[in-house]
Design an enzyme around this catalytic site. Structure first.
Site, PDB file in Angstrom:
ATOM      1  N   LYS A  28      -0.777  -6.873   8.319  1.00 40.90           N
ATOM      2  CA  LYS A  28      -0.968  -6.363   6.718  1.00 40.90           C
ATOM      3  C   LYS A  28       0.356  -6.923   6.196  1.00 40.90           C
ATOM      4  CE  LYS A  28      -0.244  -2.733   3.279  1.00 40.90           C
ATOM      5  NZ  LYS A  28      -0.254  -1.232   3.146  1.00 40.90           N
ATOM      6  N   ALA A  77      -3.717   1.355  -1.322  1.00 40.27           N
ATOM      7  CA  ALA A  77      -2.872   1.878  -2.024  1.00 40.27           C
ATOM      8  C   ALA A  77      -3.715   2.559  -3.599  1.00 40.27           C
ATOM      9  CB  ALA A  77      -1.727   0.759  -2.620  1.00 40.27           C
ATOM     10  N   THR A 130       0.055   8.077   1.693  1.00 38.03           N
ATOM     11  CA  THR A 130       0.645   9.238   0.736  1.00 38.03           C
ATOM     12  C   THR A 130      -0.275  10.462   0.671  1.00 38.03           C
ATOM     13  OG1 THR A 130       1.881   7.324  -0.218  1.00 38.03           O
ATOM     14  CG2 THR A 130       2.312   9.463  -1.143  1.00 38.03           C
TER      15      THR A 130
END
Lengths: 65, 198
Positions: free
Chosen positions: B38, B126, B149
């Site tokens: 990545k 993201a 997250t």
């Protein structure tokens, strides 16, 4: 000799990368290495000489995203 | 990790220059014994948005060296074309800045990418904060969601991970089921035939 190990200044005795890993207690561990921003493969660590003020990066796996 | 028999995707998180990213990719390839990477080349420390110029340069170098590059990119169509031209076979546009949890800031741009790259696997990477964001991306026809997250910072990460799994399945099913076209005016769904004339 003074080097920078993962960004921190440190006095070391070793003059090659593989001996530095032994000195740091990292011998045989799953780590990857770079000297002054260039990757040094495991197979070339014995030939990689260290010089004053070299920047040594030793990276171990960690999780993230 | 090798005993888990899973595909690992190491990344170049936190790299701000082409050289840093390329060196980190080399280190990751040796550590994890995989050509997958990545690719993050960060361009701004507040928004953590990709540096598009450095990203293309690093992707070109790594693709030429045999890496399978998964670029963390914006939803910019021209940038995506450049990344494909230099050898990327997957695109990973952001939904919103890393760790923000804001969801899909530009659904139009993400839809446009899906339209122009029907054969390239697309992953929203993201900015996802809620399962509904993941479902929305999958409803647009995206192939996968990459997130950290939203699960890591949930009060109950295990339950949140399950919620995301359900949302991704639901969104994918909805996309495959060809959703109706939205319209501005009402349209009666009950047939008029048989209705009593009062």
């Amino acid at each position: 000799m003074k080097i920078f190990y993962n960004g921190d200044p440190r006095e070391v005795q070793s003059t090659t990368l593989d001996s530095l890993l032994v000195e740091l207690g990292l011998e045989g561990q799953a780590v990857a290495t770079a000297v002054n921003g260039d990757f040094v493969p495991r197979s070339l660590r014995t030939q990689q000489c260290l010089n004053e003020e070299d920047r040594i990066e030793v990276v171990a796996p960690m999780q993230g995203g | 990790m090798q005993t888990l028999s899973v595909h690992l995707l190491p990344n170049t998180a936190g790299c701000y220059s082409v050289k840093e990213a390329v060196t980190t990719a080399h280190m990751a390839r040796e550590l994890f014994d995989t050509p997958w990477i990545k690719l993050e080349v960060i361009g701004h420390s507040d928004t953590l948005q990709p540096d598009p110029f450095g990203l293309v340069e690093a992707a070109k170098i790594l693709c030429e060296e045999g890496f399978e590059v998964f670029p963390y990119t914006t939803e910019d169509l021209v940038l995506a074309e450049r990344l494909v031209e230099v050898g990327c076979r997957v695109l990973m546009p952001w939904g919103a800045p890393i760790g923000s949890g804001l969801g899909l800031n530009n659904p139009y741009g993400l839809r446009s990418l899906r339209h122009y790259f029907p054969d390239i696997p697309l992953v929203v990477d993201a900015g996802i904060g809620l399962p509904s964001h993941a479902a929305q991306a999958m409803e647009l026809g995206y192939d996968a969601i990459l997130l950290n997250t939203a699960v890591a910072k949930a009060g109950d990460p295990v339950q949140m991970a399950k919620a995301f799994a359900l949302a991704v399945e639901a969104g994918r099913s909805a996309y495959q089921a060809s959703p109706m076209e939205p319209r501005d005016m009402a349209s009666p769904s009950t047939p008029v035939i048989g209705k009593a004339w009062l």
